[in-house]
Design a protein around this motif. Structure first.
Motif: not given
Length: 249
Positions: A57-59, A79-90
């Motif tokens: 998610p960081d990448i 990219a932001f939506e893929r970060a979400r799907r990869a478990g990114g949040e905040g």
């Protein structure tokens, strides 16, 4: 295997793999380039990591921030939506995603058809939490069943009761986990990346254009045929657009 073939294989393997140390170094270099406002070099670094299998998610988040700085709204939202799907949040991720969406040209209005019950349940639950809940209750249940088998008769009934309760509790979480997997595999969401994406009434170039959409809009891919995909907007409007104009999340 001939010597030439061996050399080619080794070269390809070397190009397709980074050690964790090399990946971390490239990530840091891309971050430094971003801080220097060298967005092109930063973007190339993040994309190289993604192409080599480093998709955390960081990448994705940093890549989205880089695209946003370059004014590429479509790929920034993607990219932001893929970060979400990869478990990114905040808050930073949500703030940048909101910033990108605020710059979108399309303000879709209208009432979308109600989502099926299963999709609404999946949307309301966190996939990772469901997976850990199922795994925890299932493993703990079998652990108590095993304990029941090794304890002496007369003092092991409690282990059977606890194990049975845990295994019973794993059933609904297992069903919910299966629902998450099914929705993930069948529900294809995408983001418009083309400067102008024309949606037609039929999947043919000569078909009448029903509507146009622009970068950053999140759509759903319903089906595909040839070089066209049928997309559905958030308000339920549908049309056939060229496949290259959207990128799946």
């Amino acid at each position: 295997m001939s010597a030439i073939t061996a050399i080619l294989v080794a070269t390809l393997l070397g190009q397709a793999y980074y050690s964790p140390e090399e990946a971390q170094l490239l990530f840091q270099q891309a971050n430094e380039s971003f801080l220097k406002q060298d967005y092109t070099t930063a973007r190339e670094g993040y994309e190289k990591l993604l192409s080599r299998g480093f998709g955390g998610p960081d990448i994705h988040y940093n890549l989205g921030t880089t695209y946003l700085s370059q004014g590429d709204l479509g790929r920034a939202v993607l990219a932001f939506e893929r970060a979400r799907r990869a478990g990114g949040e905040g808050p930073d991720l949500e703030a940048n995603l909101a910033m990108a969406r605020a710059q979108q040209l399309d303000k879709v209005v209208g009432t979308a058809p109600e989502e099926p019950f299963l999709q609404r349940v999946v949307a309301a639950t966190h996939g990772n939490l469901v997976a850990w809940l199922f795994l925890g209750t299932w493993l703990a249940g079998f652990a108590f069943v095993f304990l029941f088998r090794v304890l002496r008769p007369g003092g092991r009934a409690w282990a059977a009761v606890v194990g049975g309760l845990l295994l019973t509790a794993s059933v609904p979480s297992g069903a919910l986990l299966a629902a998450h997997v099914w929705v993930h595999e069948t529900l294809h969401e995408a983001v418009v990346i083309a400067p102008t994406l024309r949606a037609r009434e039929f999947p043919k170039e000569e078909a009448k254009v029903a509507f146009e959409v622009h970068p950053g809009l999140k759509v759903r891919v319903m089906e595909e045929t040839g070089r066209y995909v049928r997309i559905r907007l958030p308000n339920g409007l549908e049309g056939w657009a060229e496949r290259e104009g959207v990128a799946e999340i």
